[in-house]
Design an enzyme around this catalytic site. Sequence first.
Site, PDB file in Angstrom:
ATOM      1  N   GLU A   1      46.667  49.370  40.671  1.00  0.00           N
ATOM      2  CA  GLU A   1      45.497  49.746  41.373  1.00  0.00           C
ATOM      3  C   GLU A   1      44.880  51.122  41.030  1.00  0.00           C
ATOM      4  O   GLU A   1      43.738  51.609  41.361  1.00  0.00           O
ATOM      5  CB  GLU A   1      45.944  49.510  43.074  1.00  0.00           C
TER       6      GLU A   1
ATOM      7  N   ASP B   1      44.617  38.355  44.372  1.00  0.00           N
ATOM      8  CA  ASP B   1      46.094  38.142  44.420  1.00  0.00           C
ATOM      9  C   ASP B   1      46.376  36.968  45.106  1.00  0.00           C
ATOM     10  O   ASP B   1      45.480  36.027  45.726  1.00  0.00           O
ATOM     11  CB  ASP B   1      46.748  39.250  45.459  1.00  0.00           C
ATOM     12  N   VAL B   2      47.501  36.045  44.618  1.00  0.00           N
ATOM     13  CA  VAL B   2      47.727  34.715  45.064  1.00  0.00           C
ATOM     14  C   VAL B   2      48.270  34.541  46.519  1.00  0.00           C
ATOM     15  O   VAL B   2      48.067  33.514  47.085  1.00  0.00           O
ATOM     16  CB  VAL B   2      48.861  34.141  44.004  1.00  0.00           C
TER      17      VAL B   2
END
Length: 229
Positions: free
Chosen positions: A162, A70-71
């Site tokens: 997910e 994730d960023v």
Amino acid sequence: MVGHMVNYYVFTDRVKDIPNIPLPEGRQLVILEVPSYQRWQEVSMRRMEMIRDYSQQRFINEVDYLVCVDVDMKFSDEVGVEILSDIFGTLHPGFYGAAREHFTYERRKASTAYIPSDEGDFYYAGGYFGGKVEEVYKLTNFCHNEMMTDKANHIEAVWHDESYLNKYFLYHKPTKILSPEYLWDNGFGAPEFLKRRRFVAVPKNHNAIRNKRALYDHSRARQKFHSSW
């Protein structure tokens, strides 16, 4: 990955907002423009398609391993080649040490992400996985195809991409599993078992960010309409 050549591939729909970041020799920032989606759930799920496509078209010719994260995170300790393997997943910090019945797997049989109540080893986080490019391609291709099947049947898995990642790892065991020190959220406190916090979530108001994205995308849509008019 100190001492190794690294490409930072950043997926974004706002290329002009990315600053020019000077990097040392052997490292480069590569901006990859991707479509914008109004719903944050769609943004999250569509990354599987984007990683899959770029793995086949580009990454396979440029790197040996991919680390997909994730960023909205911050590196706060060393992360090196010890994480690399054919295919690896990361234990979700919210379910570390929890019993299987507490895992938030997709439990609806109608979904392709369905996992029976008596199956499952761990609950993996969708925000940190990777491995050899060809193996990451297999994982992301599976996840994307399964979610598109669900989408055609008007089903959206409980935890989006997910959920499909956990389904993949159930039947395609990762060759390495990373502990929560590689993906931590300080909202979970500082339990005794956690000796280091290498990659930590940046504090944020999820609802505000998601609403801001919706407003931003709505504004862009209106601008496109007026331009075409």
